[in-house]
Motif scaffolding. Structure first.
Motif, mmCIF file in Angstrom:
data_model
loop_
_atom_site.group_PDB
_atom_site.id
_atom_site.type_symbol
_atom_site.label_atom_id
_atom_site.label_comp_id
_atom_site.label_asym_id
_atom_site.label_seq_id
_atom_site.Cartn_x
_atom_site.Cartn_y
_atom_site.Cartn_z
ATOM 1 N N TYR A 159 0.833 -1.211 0.000
ATOM 2 C CA TYR A 159 0.000 0.000 0.000
ATOM 3 C C TYR A 159 0.865 1.257 0.000
ATOM 4 C CZ TYR A 159 -3.369 3.420 1.837
ATOM 5 O OH TYR A 159 -4.151 4.535 2.039
ATOM 6 N N GLN A 160 1.882 1.264 0.837
ATOM 7 C CA GLN A 160 2.745 2.440 0.947
ATOM 8 C C GLN A 160 3.525 2.694 -0.336
ATOM 9 O OE1 GLN A 160 4.786 1.068 4.452
ATOM 10 N NE2 GLN A 160 3.466 2.230 5.835
ATOM 11 N N ARG A 161 3.974 1.630 -0.985
ATOM 12 C CA ARG A 161 4.696 1.796 -2.254
ATOM 13 C C ARG A 161 3.779 2.348 -3.337
ATOM 14 N NH1 ARG A 161 7.218 -3.188 -0.833
ATOM 15 N NH2 ARG A 161 5.759 -4.337 -2.177
ATOM 16 N N ALA A 162 2.526 1.916 -3.336
ATOM 17 C CA ALA A 162 1.579 2.418 -4.330
ATOM 18 C C ALA A 162 1.349 3.916 -4.146
ATOM 19 C CB ALA A 162 0.266 1.649 -4.237
ATOM 20 N N GLU A 169 -5.464 6.889 -3.426
ATOM 21 C CA GLU A 169 -5.747 6.044 -2.266
ATOM 22 C C GLU A 169 -6.579 4.822 -2.644
ATOM 23 O OE1 GLU A 169 -7.846 6.340 2.150
ATOM 24 O OE2 GLU A 169 -7.324 8.157 1.060
ATOM 25 N N LYS A 170 -7.533 5.018 -3.549
ATOM 26 C CA LYS A 170 -8.386 3.897 -3.938
ATOM 27 C C LYS A 170 -7.586 2.826 -4.677
ATOM 28 C CE LYS A 170 -12.564 4.849 -5.336
ATOM 29 N NZ LYS A 170 -13.751 5.212 -6.160
ATOM 30 N N ALA A 171 -6.720 3.240 -5.590
ATOM 31 C CA ALA A 171 -5.886 2.280 -6.318
ATOM 32 C C ALA A 171 -4.921 1.586 -5.374
ATOM 33 C CB ALA A 171 -5.115 2.992 -7.425
ATOM 34 N N ALA A 172 -4.340 2.338 -4.441
ATOM 35 C CA ALA A 172 -3.419 1.738 -3.475
ATOM 36 C C ALA A 172 -4.133 0.726 -2.588
ATOM 37 C CB ALA A 172 -2.774 2.826 -2.623
ATOM 38 N N ALA A 173 -5.360 1.060 -2.174
ATOM 39 C CA ALA A 173 -6.134 0.148 -1.339
ATOM 40 C C ALA A 173 -6.455 -1.142 -2.090
ATOM 41 C CB ALA A 173 -7.411 0.825 -0.859
ATOM 42 N N GLU A 174 -6.717 -1.040 -3.386
ATOM 43 C CA GLU A 174 -7.004 -2.238 -4.172
ATOM 44 C C GLU A 174 -5.758 -3.106 -4.317
ATOM 45 O OE1 GLU A 174 -9.019 -1.516 -7.826
ATOM 46 O OE2 GLU A 174 -10.650 -0.399 -6.872
ATOM 47 N N GLU A 175 -4.592 -2.491 -4.510
ATOM 48 C CA GLU A 175 -3.360 -3.276 -4.592
ATOM 49 C C GLU A 175 -3.089 -3.969 -3.259
ATOM 50 O OE1 GLU A 175 0.069 -1.462 -6.239
ATOM 51 O OE2 GLU A 175 -1.008 -0.583 -7.957
#
Length: 292
Positions: free
Chosen positions: A266-269, A276-282
């Motif tokens: 999440y942090q790397r995304a 935030e939404k894309a990071a949460a999905e990853e």
């Protein structure tokens, strides 16, 4: 955005499984409520033997119970009603057999105090949407009721609602123009949820859709994957939030063994400039690969 103490002024049952607690929040503005109909706030309860939780402190820009042992237990709950001028708030607690939030709410009396912090919200419907799909179990009912109470086009809404009993539906106060698909007796800690299957099998209207989901986390994953992979929706067409997890204690024990590595995804995304939404999905995809 920091924290505020809040004091109970009244309690009332608003259904057989929902209890409303009204609070006076002197420093309400400090919470930074986002003014969204599904806005939530973290509520932290006094530790045994205390009548008031300790103050939060700020370290490196983070407000938390630093160096407090034991730290108060807390849960994230929907703001059902708020009056910024009066500095008051109502929160509807789902009544379960056990758990720190439900136990506190059932025993709460005027004068009891809690700490509030970490306000946020997700409901941002796509302005281009022709129709709206709102999906919730009991945990999402307060937010669902607030969304529908201010929705400009209730006739465009299909609501899929998983509840324990039919009378739980009365709490929401559905408009006669809203299409309601009730799922009664499943999920909600009673049995496996069927929200994912219900959304996958839904006969939806033509046109550009938007989905808001608030309920069990594994079902949130199923709904998101269906919308993305089967219906081909873009991320701006949905806001999907896992409010709780079935067998949460077992899941937490398994997560503890891999949590740092998974959180790094999440942090790397975010560091790569992803939203935030894309990071949460990853992050959720990494959880799934880890069997979580």
């Amino acid at each position: 955005m920091s924290f505020s103490f809040a004091q109970v002024t009244a309690t009332v049952d608003v259904g057989s499984r929902l209890r409303r607690v009204r609070f006076e929040v002197p420093d309400l503005r400090r919470l930074g409520l986002p003014d969204l109909p599904d806005e939530v706030v973290g509520i932290y309860f006094p530790t045994p033997g205390r009548s008031t939780p300790p103050e939060m402190t700020q370290v490196d820009g983070v407000w938390a119970f630093h160096d407090v042992d034991p730290a108060p237990e807390g849960r994230t709950l929907t703001v059902r009603e708020v009056d910024h001028r009066a500095g008051t708030m109502s929160v509807d607690f789902v009544v379960h057999d056990s758990g720190p939030a439900t136990e506190w709410a059932q025993a709460a009396r005027p004068g009891d105090q809690v700490t509030m912090a970490y306000a946020r919200g997700w409901y941002r419907p796509d302005p281009a949407a022709d129709w709206h799909l709102l999906v919730a179990d009991l945990s999402g009912l307060p937010a669902l009721a607030r969304i529908l109470g201010t929705h400009p086009r209730p006739e465009s809404v299909t609501a899929v609602v998983e509840v324990a009993e039919h009378d739980d539906l009365e709490y929401v106060g559905f408009s006669g123009d809203t299409r309601v698909i009730p799922l009664v007796g499943s999920g909600n800690g009673l049995s496996p949820s069927v929200l994912g299957d219900a959304v996958a099998g839904l006969d939806v209207p033509a046109g550009h859709g938007y989905c808001w989901y608030a309920g069990e986390a594994a079902q949130s994953r199923a709904v998101r994957k269906h919308l993305r992979n089967v219906r081909g929706w873009d991320r701006d067409q949905y806001d999907i939030i896992g409010y709780w997890r079935a067998e949460g204690e077992r899941w937490a024990r398994r997560y503890a063994a891999h949590g740092d590595d998974l959180l790094a995804v999440y942090q790397r995304a975010l560091a790569a400039g992803k939203g935030e939404k894309a990071a949460a999905e990853e992050f959720d995809e990494a959880l799934e690969r880890a069997g979580l």
